[in-house]
Scaffold this motif. Structure first.
Motif, mmCIF file in Angstrom:
data_model
loop_
_atom_site.group_PDB
_atom_site.id
_atom_site.type_symbol
_atom_site.label_atom_id
_atom_site.label_comp_id
_atom_site.label_asym_id
_atom_site.label_seq_id
_atom_site.Cartn_x
_atom_site.Cartn_y
_atom_site.Cartn_z
ATOM 1 N N VAL A 1 0.839 -1.188 0.000
ATOM 2 C CA VAL A 1 0.000 0.000 0.000
ATOM 3 C C VAL A 1 0.885 1.254 0.000
ATOM 4 O O VAL A 1 1.897 1.318 0.693
ATOM 5 N N SER A 2 0.528 2.211 -0.843
ATOM 6 C CA SER A 2 1.369 3.410 -0.989
ATOM 7 C C SER A 2 0.940 4.476 0.017
ATOM 8 O O SER A 2 -0.039 4.309 0.747
ATOM 9 N N ALA A 3 1.630 5.592 -0.002
ATOM 10 C CA ALA A 3 1.276 6.717 0.871
ATOM 11 C C ALA A 3 -0.114 7.243 0.531
ATOM 12 O O ALA A 3 -0.690 8.017 1.290
ATOM 13 N N TYR A 4 -0.623 6.845 -0.617
ATOM 14 C CA TYR A 4 -1.951 7.310 -1.044
ATOM 15 C C TYR A 4 -3.019 6.243 -0.778
ATOM 16 O O TYR A 4 -4.084 6.239 -1.398
ATOM 17 N N SER A 5 -2.697 5.349 0.135
ATOM 18 C CA SER A 5 -3.631 4.312 0.596
ATOM 19 C C SER A 5 -4.179 3.459 -0.537
ATOM 20 O O SER A 5 -5.391 3.193 -0.606
ATOM 21 N N ARG A 6 -3.334 3.085 -1.453
ATOM 22 C CA ARG A 6 -3.730 2.208 -2.553
ATOM 23 C C ARG A 6 -2.618 1.217 -2.844
ATOM 24 O O ARG A 6 -1.439 1.517 -2.636
ATOM 25 N N HIS A 7 -3.020 0.085 -3.346
ATOM 26 C CA HIS A 7 -2.052 -0.810 -3.965
ATOM 27 C C HIS A 7 -2.102 -0.533 -5.463
ATOM 28 O O HIS A 7 -3.157 -0.186 -5.987
ATOM 29 N N ILE A 8 -0.992 -0.736 -6.125
ATOM 30 C CA ILE A 8 -1.023 -0.656 -7.589
ATOM 31 C C ILE A 8 -0.863 -2.086 -8.103
ATOM 32 O O ILE A 8 0.190 -2.711 -7.913
ATOM 33 N N ARG A 9 -1.911 -2.572 -8.708
ATOM 34 C CA ARG A 9 -1.823 -3.914 -9.310
ATOM 35 C C ARG A 9 -1.426 -3.760 -10.770
ATOM 36 O O ARG A 9 -1.944 -2.873 -11.469
ATOM 37 N N TYR A 10 -0.532 -4.602 -11.204
ATOM 38 C CA TYR A 10 -0.023 -4.437 -12.572
ATOM 39 C C TYR A 10 0.260 -5.775 -13.224
ATOM 40 O O TYR A 10 0.523 -6.785 -12.563
ATOM 41 N N GLY A 11 0.177 -5.757 -14.532
ATOM 42 C CA GLY A 11 0.601 -6.895 -15.338
ATOM 43 C C GLY A 11 1.482 -6.346 -16.449
ATOM 44 O O GLY A 11 1.494 -5.135 -16.690
ATOM 45 N N ILE A 12 2.208 -7.230 -17.097
ATOM 46 C CA ILE A 12 3.140 -6.748 -18.136
ATOM 47 C C ILE A 12 2.810 -7.356 -19.490
ATOM 48 O O ILE A 12 2.661 -8.587 -19.625
ATOM 49 N N LEU A 13 2.707 -6.477 -20.474
ATOM 50 C CA LEU A 13 2.553 -6.911 -21.859
ATOM 51 C C LEU A 13 3.928 -6.783 -22.494
ATOM 52 O O LEU A 13 4.431 -5.661 -22.649
ATOM 53 N N GLU A 14 4.555 -7.925 -22.769
ATOM 54 C CA GLU A 14 5.924 -7.856 -23.286
ATOM 55 C C GLU A 14 5.916 -7.911 -24.808
ATOM 56 O O GLU A 14 5.288 -8.781 -25.396
ATOM 57 N N PHE A 15 6.636 -6.975 -25.419
ATOM 58 C CA PHE A 15 6.750 -6.987 -26.879
ATOM 59 C C PHE A 15 7.777 -8.030 -27.285
ATOM 60 O O PHE A 15 8.669 -8.380 -26.522
ATOM 61 N N SER A 16 7.621 -8.484 -28.501
ATOM 62 C CA SER A 16 8.567 -9.481 -28.988
ATOM 63 C C SER A 16 9.013 -9.113 -30.405
ATOM 64 O O SER A 16 8.160 -8.917 -31.265
ATOM 65 N N PRO A 17 10.299 -8.960 -30.663
ATOM 66 C CA PRO A 17 11.388 -9.094 -29.713
ATOM 67 C C PRO A 17 11.517 -7.826 -28.874
ATOM 68 O O PRO A 17 11.104 -6.759 -29.300
ATOM 69 N N LEU A 18 12.135 -7.982 -27.699
ATOM 70 C CA LEU A 18 12.471 -6.805 -26.902
ATOM 71 C C LEU A 18 13.673 -6.126 -27.565
ATOM 72 O O LEU A 18 14.563 -6.803 -28.088
ATOM 73 N N LEU A 19 13.670 -4.792 -27.543
ATOM 74 C CA LEU A 19 14.672 -4.077 -28.335
ATOM 75 C C LEU A 19 15.513 -3.119 -27.509
ATOM 76 O O LEU A 19 15.048 -2.579 -26.504
ATOM 77 N N ASP A 20 16.726 -2.900 -27.982
ATOM 78 C CA ASP A 20 17.481 -1.730 -27.554
ATOM 79 C C ASP A 20 16.757 -0.559 -28.223
ATOM 80 O O ASP A 20 16.385 -0.649 -29.397
#
Ligand code: ASN
Length: 566
Positions: free
Chosen positions: A96-115
């Motif tokens: 929980v952050s200072a703003y009284s919330r959790h941040i739930r997250y997921g990741i969409l990974e691109f393919s291929p990952l790039l420089d």
């Protein structure tokens, strides 16, 4: 996609979120949802025999092992769309952050990952599309990206996204998250918390505790953790030990009722950048300008927009010919800070050759903005030129949508209205009659709004209205107003100096307004009054201590008769 979870998705999510034996109980605090779009960059890189290369599995390998990204919680699957297909994303949440919330997250990974040095407009489209497809499923978006071309991507996305109502925050890091000493955790955690907590509906770049407007940024260090700056625009927010300090007055918001839209295509293939340098041979620039199908060029000039004229003006000729062939040439400064303007003769010559003044655009913003405008169907050459000279989404300090606009003809041949005998440069593209202003798109600050009212009262010679505006707020308010200037740098005193009422001018002076401020054309109010032949205003200004400033006395035939009573 994008209108809400499908029934099967919610069923799956509910089933997945039921606490199983041994799982921690649900938290009493609410969760925001943020989608992380991972494109690559140092943040996810590991050493390999070929140098640092991006590694996939960021959620599992980089975030799950870190308590600041992984608060014990029942398993929850998020849904997301990519390439038109629905996916189930494993998710984690922050404590929980200072703003009284959790941040739930997921990741969409691109393919291929790039420089990020390999990211181009195809990548920008992919990012914009991912935000669009998942827009209604998440509160905000964090784009993980290499730092090398991050400012270009941030700029491009700002033009590609219209009527954005949620935060899109780009970040990355100078050192890998797997390194012992790295900026990755701070950059990512800060981005997640801001994206999940504050409705800052802009394309932003977060780095080293600072949130910038994306299209104002530039990479200023190849190795320091403080890698980005926004030299011509103050940050939108800063993270301090006390929390996130958002500069709300700077945050742009949609000002019309319209849904979020993206532009999928930018015409990057037909624009180029060219940096002027001492000793440049005009043929070099000419050959760039003759590249097949070139449609636009960003010209990085010296200082305030100057380029070598050459004895025979051949560089200017090369540019004039390119403009005649329909190429849009935009003048931006090689300096990181400041703006270009037709103040000096070399810049004026470029303006006369048809170059558009990009004011304080960064090269990154100028290039992507031009690529965007060239891709908009049906825009004429003149419209593209005009739009390059005004702010579309906060990328430049607005000069051609004035805080106070002088109605056409109202000032006649006044020095406020246009160049006088060639020595009063008027800034912005209006100097060349190419950029009609179609009104301010941004919301005015209270001071700007009051200044606008003051401008109209001055123009109408309405001393009662002037008094009402000046006395309408706190004393500091009227002080700020009297120090405010319009797009051409004219203060209230400049406006009153060419206005119809000496009494109004006196009222301003009695309120403490300065007679010494010069506008962007470097003119004093006194000079303007002299040029307009307004004897009473001239006398009053002089009485108040006004003096013509050096060049005004020396160079102008009208000022030779101005005498002082000393
Ligand atoms: N070469 C890297 C990139 O831009 C640099 C970084 O991310 N710090 O992908």
């Amino acid at each position: 996609p994008g209108t809400g979870p499908s029934p099967s998705a919610s069923a799956a999510a509910t089933a997945a979120s039921l606490p199983s034996p041994g799982e921690p109980p649900a938290s009493p605090y609410p969760e925001s949802r943020v989608l992380i779009i991972m494109t690559g960059g140092t943040i996810c890189m590991r050493p390999s025999p070929d140098g640092l290369i991006p590694m996939d599995g960021f959620l599992e390998h980089a975030m799950a092992p870190r308590p600041s990204f992984n608060d014990p919680a029942p398993h929850t699957v998020l849904e997301a769309y990519k390439d038109g297909k629905r996916r189930e994303l494993p998710s984690l949440r922050t404590p929980v952050s200072a703003y009284s919330r959790h941040i739930r997250y997921g990741i969409l990974e691109f393919s291929p990952l790039l420089d990020s040095s390999s990211i181009s407009s195809t990548g920008w489209t992919e990012i914009a599309q991912a935000v669009k497809d998942n827009y209604h499923l998440y509160d905000g978006f964090v784009v993980l990206h290499g730092t090398d071309s991050l400012a270009y991507t941030a700029s491009a996305l700002s033009f590609m996204m219209s009527d954005l109502g949620k935060p899109v925050i780009l970040t990355g890091s100078q050192a890998s998250i797997f390194a012992l000493q790295s900026d990755a955790v701070d950059n990512l955690l800060g981005s997640l918390i801001i994206a999940g907590t504050f409705v800052i509906p802009e394309v932003c770049l977060f780095f080293h505790h600072t949130l910038f407007r994306g299209n104002r940024t530039t990479k200023v260090s190849a190795s320091a953790f403080e890698a980005f700056a926004s030299p011509n625009a103050a940050p939108l927010a800063r993270v301090t030990s006390l929390g996130v300090d958002v500069a709300w007055s700077l945050v742009r918001r949609p000002t019309r009722i319209a849904g979020f839209r993206i532009t999928k295509y930018l015409d990057t293939a037909h624009v180029a950048c060219f940096r002027i340098f001492p000793g440049i041979v005009p043929e070099m620039l000419d050959s760039v300008l003759r590249v097949a199908n070139l449609r636009g060029l960003i010209l990085e000039t010296f200082g305030m927009g100057n380029a070598p004229g050459g004895v025979d003006g051949s560089l200017t000729r090369v540019i004039r010919e390119a403009v005649a062939r329909g190429i849009v040439v935009v003048n931006v400064s090689q300096c990181t800070n400041g703006f270009v303007s037709p103040l000096y003769a070399p810049a004026t010559a470029l303006g006369r050759a048809g170059v558009v003044f990009g004011h304080d655009l960064t090269t990154e913003a100028a290039l992507t903005k031009l690529s965007y405008l060239l891709a908009v169907e049906g825009l004429s050459y003149a419209e593209i030129q005009a739009q390059m000279g005004r702010s579309l989404c906060g990328e430049m300090t607005e000069l051609t949508s004035p805080v106070f606009s002088h109605p056409a003809g109202a000032l006649g041949d006044s020095p406020l209205a246009g160049p006088v005998s060639g020595d009063l440069p008027i800034f912005g593209n209006d100097a060349f009659g190419s950029s009609p202003s179609d009104g301010a798109l941004r919301r005015l600050t209270p001071i700007e709004a009051a200044f606008t009212a003051l401008g109209y009262a001055i123009r109408n010679g309405d001393v009662k209205a002037v008094r009402a505006v000046l006395n309408g707020g706190a004393a500091t308010h009227s002080y700020e107003m009297l120090n405010t200037a319009d797009y051409a740098g004219n203060t209230a005193v400049h406006l009153a100096a060419v206005g119809p009422s000496t009494e109004v001018l006196q009222e301003l002076l009695l309120h403490g307004a300065s007679v010494h401020v010069r506008n962007r054309g470097n003119s004093t109010p006194l000079f303007l009054a002299v040029k307009r032949g307004l004897k009473d205003n001239v006398a009053l200004l002089q009485k108040a201590g006004a003096r013509l400033w050096g060049k005004e006395v020396m160079d102008d035939k009208d000022t030779k008769d101005v005498h002082y009573d000393e």
